[in-house]
Motif scaffolding. Sequence first.
Motif, PDB file in Angstrom:
ATOM      1  N   TRP A   1      -0.962  15.740 -10.715  1.00 11.68           N
ATOM      2  CA  TRP A   1      -0.889  14.571 -11.444  1.00 11.68           C
ATOM      3  C   TRP A   1       0.478  13.623 -11.403  1.00 11.68           C
TER       4      TRP A   1
ATOM      5  N   ARG B   1      -1.977  29.713 -15.949  1.00 14.60           N
ATOM      6  CA  ARG B   1      -0.818  29.239 -16.096  1.00 14.60           C
ATOM      7  C   ARG B   1      -0.759  28.279 -13.946  1.00 14.60           C
ATOM      8  N   ALA B   2      -1.175  29.102 -13.350  1.00 10.48           N
ATOM      9  CA  ALA B   2      -0.521  28.752 -12.255  1.00 10.48           C
ATOM     10  C   ALA B   2      -1.288  27.665 -11.478  1.00 10.48           C
ATOM     11  N   HIS B   3      -3.016  27.592 -12.097  1.00 11.43           N
ATOM     12  CA  HIS B   3      -3.766  26.633 -11.639  1.00 11.43           C
ATOM     13  C   HIS B   3      -2.977  24.974 -12.351  1.00 11.43           C
ATOM     14  N   ALA B   4      -2.794  25.362 -13.797  1.00  7.27           N
ATOM     15  CA  ALA B   4      -2.393  24.449 -14.691  1.00  7.27           C
ATOM     16  C   ALA B   4      -0.755  23.513 -14.040  1.00  7.27           C
ATOM     17  N   LYS B   5       0.218  24.721 -13.486  1.00  2.00           N
ATOM     18  CA  LYS B   5       0.850  23.952 -12.503  1.00  2.00           C
ATOM     19  C   LYS B   5       0.958  23.506 -11.672  1.00  2.00           C
ATOM     20  N   ALA B   6       0.060  23.667 -10.599  1.00  4.93           N
ATOM     21  CA  ALA B   6      -0.672  23.724 -10.037  1.00  4.93           C
ATOM     22  C   ALA B   6      -1.284  21.526  -9.401  1.00  4.93           C
ATOM     23  N   GLU B   7      -1.703  21.756 -10.930  1.00  6.51           N
ATOM     24  CA  GLU B   7      -2.336  20.790 -11.563  1.00  6.51           C
ATOM     25  C   GLU B   7      -1.946  19.322 -11.970  1.00  6.51           C
ATOM     26  N   ARG B   8      -0.677  20.382 -12.751  1.00  6.61           N
ATOM     27  CA  ARG B   8       0.651  19.088 -13.235  1.00  6.61           C
ATOM     28  C   ARG B   8       1.367  18.551 -12.404  1.00  6.61           C
ATOM     29  N   GLU B   9       1.711  19.627 -11.360  1.00  7.50           N
ATOM     30  CA  GLU B   9       2.646  18.701  -9.923  1.00  7.50           C
ATOM     31  C   GLU B   9       1.214  17.405  -9.680  1.00  7.50           C
TER      32      GLU B   9
END
Length: 57
Positions: free
Chosen positions: A38, A28-36
């Motif tokens: 983007w 989740r932490a990686h997904a959140k960082a990627e989303r931010e």
Amino acid sequence: MAMIQWADERFAYRLAQGPAPKKARFGRAHAKAEREGWFRHLLSWGVGCILLGLNRG
């Protein structure tokens, strides 16, 4: 801000014997960082389009 924080973490690690920079590689932490990242990119693109549009007029 993100680039300054990135550079500050690496500077502290390499030259001031600070803690190693941590990066989320999965979950989740990686997904959140990627989303931010983007969304930041999308915002920058939008601002650039607006500035180019204003430049034409």
